[in-house]
Design a protein around this motif. Structure first.
Motif, short mmCIF file in Angstrom:
data_model
loop_
_atom_site.label_atom_id
_atom_site.label_comp_id
_atom_site.label_asym_id
_atom_site.label_seq_id
_atom_site.Cartn_x
_atom_site.Cartn_y
_atom_site.Cartn_z
N LYS A 140 0.80 -1.22 0.00
CA LYS A 140 0.00 0.00 0.00
C LYS A 140 0.84 1.27 0.00
O LYS A 140 0.32 2.37 0.14
N GLY A 141 2.15 1.12 -0.13
CA GLY A 141 3.01 2.29 -0.33
C GLY A 141 3.49 2.98 0.92
O GLY A 141 4.08 4.06 0.83
N VAL A 142 3.26 2.40 2.11
CA VAL A 142 3.66 3.07 3.35
C VAL A 142 5.18 3.20 3.44
O VAL A 142 5.71 4.30 3.66
N SER A 143 5.89 2.10 3.26
CA SER A 143 7.35 2.17 3.36
C SER A 143 7.92 3.04 2.25
O SER A 143 8.88 3.79 2.48
N THR A 144 7.34 2.98 1.06
CA THR A 144 7.81 3.81 -0.05
C THR A 144 7.74 5.28 0.32
O THR A 144 8.67 6.05 0.07
N GLU A 145 6.62 5.69 0.92
CA GLU A 145 6.48 7.09 1.33
C GLU A 145 7.45 7.43 2.45
O GLU A 145 7.97 8.54 2.51
N MET A 146 7.71 6.48 3.35
CA MET A 146 8.70 6.71 4.40
C MET A 146 10.07 7.01 3.79
O MET A 146 10.76 7.96 4.19
N TRP A 147 10.48 6.19 2.82
CA TRP A 147 11.81 6.41 2.22
C TRP A 147 11.87 7.76 1.52
O TRP A 147 12.93 8.39 1.49
N SER A 148 10.74 8.21 0.97
CA SER A 148 10.74 9.48 0.25
C SER A 148 11.03 10.66 1.16
O SER A 148 11.49 11.71 0.69
N VAL A 149 10.78 10.50 2.45
CA VAL A 149 11.05 11.58 3.41
C VAL A 149 12.55 11.78 3.58
O VAL A 149 13.02 12.90 3.81
N PHE A 150 13.32 10.73 3.43
CA PHE A 150 14.74 10.78 3.75
C PHE A 150 15.66 10.69 2.53
O PHE A 150 16.83 11.06 2.62
N ALA A 151 15.17 10.18 1.41
CA ALA A 151 16.01 9.98 0.23
C ALA A 151 15.72 11.02 -0.84
O ALA A 151 14.62 11.59 -0.91
N LYS A 152 16.71 11.25 -1.69
CA LYS A 152 16.52 12.18 -2.79
C LYS A 152 15.62 11.57 -3.85
O LYS A 152 14.76 12.25 -4.42
N ASP A 153 15.83 10.28 -4.13
CA ASP A 153 15.03 9.60 -5.15
C ASP A 153 14.71 8.19 -4.68
O ASP A 153 15.57 7.50 -4.10
N VAL A 154 13.49 7.73 -4.99
CA VAL A 154 13.05 6.38 -4.65
C VAL A 154 12.39 5.77 -5.87
O VAL A 154 11.52 6.39 -6.49
N ARG A 168 -1.76 7.11 -2.86
CA ARG A 168 -0.91 7.60 -1.76
C ARG A 168 0.33 8.32 -2.28
O ARG A 168 0.78 9.31 -1.69
N LEU A 169 0.90 7.79 -3.36
CA LEU A 169 2.18 8.29 -3.83
C LEU A 169 2.07 9.18 -5.07
O LEU A 169 3.09 9.61 -5.61
N ALA A 170 0.85 9.48 -5.49
CA ALA A 170 0.65 10.23 -6.73
C ALA A 170 1.32 11.61 -6.69
O ALA A 170 1.84 12.07 -7.72
N ASP A 171 1.33 12.25 -5.55
CA ASP A 171 1.88 13.61 -5.45
C ASP A 171 3.26 13.66 -4.81
O ASP A 171 3.75 14.74 -4.47
N VAL A 172 3.88 12.50 -4.63
CA VAL A 172 5.22 12.47 -4.05
C VAL A 172 6.22 12.56 -5.20
O VAL A 172 6.42 11.59 -5.94
N SER A 173 6.83 13.71 -5.35
CA SER A 173 7.61 14.01 -6.55
C SER A 173 8.89 13.19 -6.70
O SER A 173 9.37 13.00 -7.82
N ASN A 174 9.45 12.70 -5.60
CA ASN A 174 10.72 11.97 -5.70
C ASN A 174 10.54 10.46 -5.69
O ASN A 174 11.48 9.72 -5.45
N VAL A 175 9.31 10.00 -5.97
CA VAL A 175 9.03 8.56 -6.04
C VAL A 175 8.59 8.19 -7.45
O VAL A 175 7.73 8.85 -8.04
N ARG A 176 9.17 7.12 -7.98
CA ARG A 176 8.74 6.58 -9.27
C ARG A 176 8.30 5.13 -9.07
O ARG A 176 9.06 4.32 -8.52
N LEU A 177 7.08 4.83 -9.48
CA LEU A 177 6.52 3.48 -9.34
C LEU A 177 6.62 2.73 -10.66
O LEU A 177 6.29 3.28 -11.72
N LEU A 178 7.06 1.48 -10.58
CA LEU A 178 7.16 0.64 -11.77
C LEU A 178 6.43 -0.67 -11.53
O LEU A 178 6.48 -1.23 -10.43
N VAL A 179 5.75 -1.15 -12.55
CA VAL A 179 5.06 -2.44 -12.47
C VAL A 179 5.93 -3.50 -13.14
O VAL A 179 6.33 -3.35 -14.30
N GLY A 180 6.21 -4.56 -12.40
CA GLY A 180 7.01 -5.65 -12.96
C GLY A 180 7.68 -6.44 -11.85
O GLY A 180 7.49 -6.17 -10.66
N ASP A 181 8.45 -7.42 -12.25
CA ASP A 181 9.15 -8.30 -11.32
C ASP A 181 10.44 -7.63 -10.87
O ASP A 181 11.32 -7.34 -11.70
N GLY A 182 10.56 -7.38 -9.57
CA GLY A 182 11.75 -6.73 -9.05
C GLY A 182 13.03 -7.48 -9.35
O GLY A 182 14.10 -6.88 -9.51
#
Length: 246
Positions: A140-154, A168-182
């Protein structure tokens, strides 16, 4: 298709090859009209491949979730006295920044990363001077948003992105979401950014697949460290591989 080049597929992706063959067994059985001897041979092959290339020993975990006394006695944490001073340094120089950040204002959900776990991860990011985070497993993007607070890019990757995470992450400018196998996307991303110091957080896949993924990703020279979430059943084997637990 897997069977046509079995050896090549086992080398390229043993987990996927075993999964495909295992799922195909009922259909093969029906097609052959109950070829018990053939299926027995196939099952033996699957077990051999799993034990040789995939299996990672698990500990005997009690119902309460903690290792048994015997399991705990079987190993010694890696250089605990030597690491203690480093942990103290990380804590002293990170805890105030963490507490003063807006991370406590974020909306939490069930099964999300705990604040203590997030603190351990961002502390090591600071220790290794990392401002670029790759995450596999978004939920649900909780950890992703946490990392965005401290990192330049996620960059966060998942095979399926729930609408909650996208909102949740639509307006977080330093986060990029990708769909696929990590397991496929993260190595590609690292190859495209060879000079950028990187930390990786794996929260999907889980279990053995996560461990194999971490062992592969840590070979990239720009990767400062790889963190895995929810790995208690594999504690002993991971410590043998050089991991630390928090």
């Amino acid at each position: 298709q897997v069977w046509a080049d079995l050896e090549g597929n086992l080398v390229a992706c043993p987990e996927g090859s075993v999964a495909v063959l295992a799922h195909a067994l009922p259909a093969l059985d029906a097609e052959e009209g109950g070829a018990a001897s053939w299926l027995l041979t196939m099952s033996s092959l699957l077990r051999f491949v799993y034990l040789k290339w995939i299996n990672i020993p698990q500990e005997n975990i009690q119902h309460g979730g903690a290792p048994t006394a015997q399991a705990t006695a079987d190993f010694v944490p890696v250089s605990a006295p030597a690491l203690r001073s480093h942990h103290a340094f990380v804590f002293r120089h990170t805890v105030d920044d963490f507490r003063k950040s807006r991370v406590y204002d974020l909306e939490m959900t069930e099964n999300s990363v705990l604040f203590s776990e997030a603190f351990a991860f961002v502390s090591f990011c600071k220790l290794y001077e990392v401002d670029y985070i790759l995450e596999s497993g978004v939920y649900k993007g909780v950890s992703t948003e946490m990392w965005s607070v401290f990192a330049k890019d996620v960059i966060a990757v998942d095979i399926f992105l729930p609408p909650e995470a996208e909102r949740r992450l639509a307006d977080v400018s330093n986060v990029r979401l990708l769909v696929g196998d990590g397991r496929r996307l993260l190595p590609t991303i690292l190859e495209q950014q060879p000079q950028r110091r990187t930390a990786i957080f794996i929260d999907g896949p889980k279990g053995e697949l996560a461990i194999h993924m971490a062992l592969h990703l840590r070979k990239f020279p720009q990767v400062a460290f790889v963190a895995l979430h929810d790995m208690a059943p594999y504690r002993k084997e991971l410590i043998r591989l050089g991991a630390c637990f928090f």
